[in-house]
Write a protein that holds these residues in place. Structure first.
Motif, PDB file in Angstrom:
ATOM      1  N   HIS A 397      49.118  23.055 -52.373  1.00 22.42           N
ATOM      2  CA  HIS A 397      49.170  24.289 -53.147  1.00 22.42           C
ATOM      3  C   HIS A 397      50.315  25.143 -52.615  1.00 22.42           C
ATOM      4  O   HIS A 397      50.407  25.365 -51.400  1.00 22.42           O
ATOM      5  N   SER A 398      51.161  25.636 -53.504  1.00 24.77           N
ATOM      6  CA  SER A 398      52.187  26.582 -53.100  1.00 24.77           C
ATOM      7  C   SER A 398      51.596  27.984 -53.104  1.00 24.77           C
ATOM      8  O   SER A 398      51.034  28.424 -54.104  1.00 24.77           O
ATOM      9  N   ILE A 399      51.708  28.689 -51.972  1.00 24.61           N
ATOM     10  CA  ILE A 399      51.199  30.059 -51.874  1.00 24.61           C
ATOM     11  C   ILE A 399      52.248  31.054 -52.347  1.00 24.61           C
ATOM     12  O   ILE A 399      51.997  31.879 -53.229  1.00 24.61           O
ATOM     13  N   ALA A 400      53.445  30.978 -51.761  1.00 27.23           N
ATOM     14  CA  ALA A 400      54.494  31.937 -52.115  1.00 27.23           C
ATOM     15  C   ALA A 400      55.828  31.474 -51.549  1.00 27.23           C
ATOM     16  O   ALA A 400      55.871  30.878 -50.463  1.00 27.23           O
ATOM     17  N   PRO A 401      56.935  31.759 -52.247  1.00 26.81           N
ATOM     18  CA  PRO A 401      58.255  31.493 -51.657  1.00 26.81           C
ATOM     19  C   PRO A 401      58.515  32.470 -50.524  1.00 26.81           C
ATOM     20  O   PRO A 401      58.096  33.632 -50.583  1.00 26.81           O
ATOM     21  N   LEU A 402      59.193  32.013 -49.489  1.00 27.01           N
ATOM     22  CA  LEU A 402      59.547  32.891 -48.372  1.00 27.01           C
ATOM     23  C   LEU A 402      60.771  32.304 -47.682  1.00 27.01           C
ATOM     24  O   LEU A 402      60.683  31.294 -46.975  1.00 27.01           O
ATOM     25  N   THR A 403      61.906  32.937 -47.891  1.00 25.38           N
ATOM     26  CA  THR A 403      63.161  32.440 -47.337  1.00 25.38           C
ATOM     27  C   THR A 403      63.113  32.432 -45.810  1.00 25.38           C
ATOM     28  O   THR A 403      62.876  33.460 -45.183  1.00 25.38           O
ATOM     29  N   GLY A 404      63.321  31.254 -45.218  1.00 27.11           N
ATOM     30  CA  GLY A 404      63.294  31.127 -43.766  1.00 27.11           C
ATOM     31  C   GLY A 404      61.903  31.120 -43.160  1.00 27.11           C
ATOM     32  O   GLY A 404      61.743  31.381 -41.963  1.00 27.11           O
TER      33      GLY A 404
END
Length: 505
Positions: A397-404
């Motif tokens: 499951h993808s929770i949220a994008p987060l760069t780095g």
């Protein structure tokens, strides 16, 4: 919960790395123009796929492919792999560049985060050591029972190993020892003398190298000196990123699982069987469970609920996989794939255990956001949940994008009965401010709203949750990790505590 373990200092391997495989005499073949993608694609798949998953052109930008591919070919020339069909480098560059984006479309950063349902108040804590550049590699909260809890800390730059105590509104550092480049710390009574020891994983170098200076050590309290003294349990290893203890063979003493990250030629997952003749004379027999390099995290749990402790390991580098080693008893383990990323430069950075859906089965919280392989900020960086449905692999499951995205923790931060998440970031790009600390409010089962806490140039390899002030709500500890090449001379904060002040006004 540890970073781990800092791929800034672990450095994933190159995309075309062939690891330790034994290869045959090199054959170079002429191939059709790159426009004939169908035929050329098969050649690329055959060449790259001999060692790992073949990268898709879209994972890097055009400019990155132009720089990366020559480095990969140079690495291949130094490898023992000499019987592969080697596609012409100019055509390979053309193949990837022609299908790659000019730039990545990254998530928007929030420069002025709005208040969330919980108010967090930041307090910066200084490092008492002389090193002005923090290199916090692990923060591990041990909740108190009869006594106060302690926040264990390792700094791989200064070598500091110690514990943070919180009392009467004061935060105090108590040093335990100085290591070389400590990456992880666990509290455990390894010799079973009814006194806590501290198990240390030490990389043996700050930067990426193939060497034998990594080690596993134990800090044991000495009654004569009234200090914790280091005792080497296993030396002569590659870069050791993690070490955990459990009675894997059921004989009543504690054995060890060791993540020897290594680099290119070194690295394994190790089982150290306890064969100590006495509590004061600790000895271990080394067995290799997996000879892949890149083991960065090990966790201990009983996945199949058979009463035997199992191991779950994150392998980064070009492997980008999470593997459960199910304990069969007597030192034997059966590997099962928990998750396999499709991208050999996925940037896996951490795993941790959590029962996110509160169904009684432990799941995994997973981050990918390491940028030290391609030196690119990528849209695939994210916070993820791997749901334990009772079989392998786990449901993704993808929770949220987060760069780095680099490390994550969990807890009920808003006190509504479900589990929320928090994550921190670390990137090679330390000149641009971005959202470096975010907590995620679970509003419905499996649905989360991000609440950025920080917008800065900060670099954080590890985040940990705990009720540090014993006021009934969960706070956050976030380690700082400053790049060594900045030339910075002023002292930077060692780590920060984000105190949970309850519902926002």
């Amino acid at each position: 919960m540890s970073i781990a373990r800092l791929c800034l200092f672990l450095f994933p391997a190159l995309l075309l790395s062939c690891g330790k495989q034994e290869p045959p005499a090199e054959r170079r073949v002429a191939l059709p123009p790159a426009e004939n993608f169908q035929e050329f694609h098969a050649e690329i798949q055959s060449f790259c796929g001999s060692c790992h998953l073949c990268p898709a052109p879209g994972i890097l930008t055009k400019e990155s492919w132009r720089m990366q591919i020559p480095r990969e070919y140079a690495h291949y020339e130094q490898s023992p792999q000499k019987q592969l069909r080697v596609p012409p480098q100019p055509e390979v560059i053309k193949y990837f560049v022609s299908q790659a984006p000019e730039i990545h479309d990254l998530p928007t950063q929030t420069a002025n985060p709005l208040p969330g349902p919980v108010a967090f108040r930041k307090q910066e804590i200084s490092n008492p050591a002389a090193d002005p550049l923090p290199g916090v590699s692990d923060l591990n909260w041990i909740a108190g029972t009869d006594a106060e809890g302690e926040l264990l800390i390792t700094d791989m730059g200064s070598g500091e190993i110690g514990r943070i105590l919180f009392s009467a509104g004061k935060t105090t550092f108590h040093p335990l020892a100085k290591g070389n480049h400590p990456a992880h710390i666990e509290r455990v009574d390894l010799n079973q003398d009814q006194r806590d020891d501290y198990l240390i994983a030490d990389l043996g170098s700050f930067g990426p190298e193939d060497h034998d200076r990594g080690k596993v050590a134990l800090l044991m309290f000495d009654e004569k000196t009234q200090k914790y003294e280091p005792h080497t349990l296993q030396a002569g290893l590659g870069r050791v990123a993690d070490a955990r203890a459990a009675d894997f063979d059921g004989d009543g003493d504690l054995d060890l699982i060791v993540a020897e990250f290594g680099w290119r030629e070194t690295g394994r997952l190790l089982y150290l069987k306890n064969v100590s003749p006495s509590k004061t004379d600790l000895k271990f027999e080394l067995q290799t469970l997996d000879d892949r390099h890149g083991a960065s995290h090990v966790l201990i749990t009983d996945f199949n609920q058979d009463g035997l402790p199992d191991v779950v390991t994150l392998f980064s580098q070009e492997h980008e996989t999470i593997v459960a080693f199910l304990n069969q008893g007597d030192g034997h383990f059966k590997p099962e794939t928990v998750y396999q990323a499709a991208d050999p430069a996925y940037g896996s950075s951490s795993i941790s255990l959590v029962d996110l859906d509160q169904d009684g089965n432990l799941d995994l919280l997973y981050t990918n956001g390491d940028t030290m392989d391609s030196f690119e900020l990528r849209p695939s960086h994210s916070l993820q949940w791997l749901e334990n449905t009772g079989s392998f692999p786990f449901r993704h499951h993808s929770i949220a994008p987060l760069t780095g995205a680099y490390s994550a923790t969990h807890g009920d931060f808003d006190g509504d009965g479900d589990i929320d998440l928090a994550a921190c970031t670390m990137t090679w790009d330390y000149q641009q401010p971005r959202n470096t600390v975010v907590w995620y409010e679970q509003t419905k089962p499996g649905q989360f709203i991000p609440h950025p806490l920080d917008y800065s140039k900060g670099q954080h390899a590890v985040i940990e949750a705990g009720d540090f002030d014993a006021d009934g709500d969960l706070d956050l500890a976030v380690g700082n990790f400053e790049p060594r090449e900045t030339g910075q001379k002023t002292r930077a904060a060692w780590f920060s505590i984000w105190w949970n002040d309850g519902p926002a006004d």
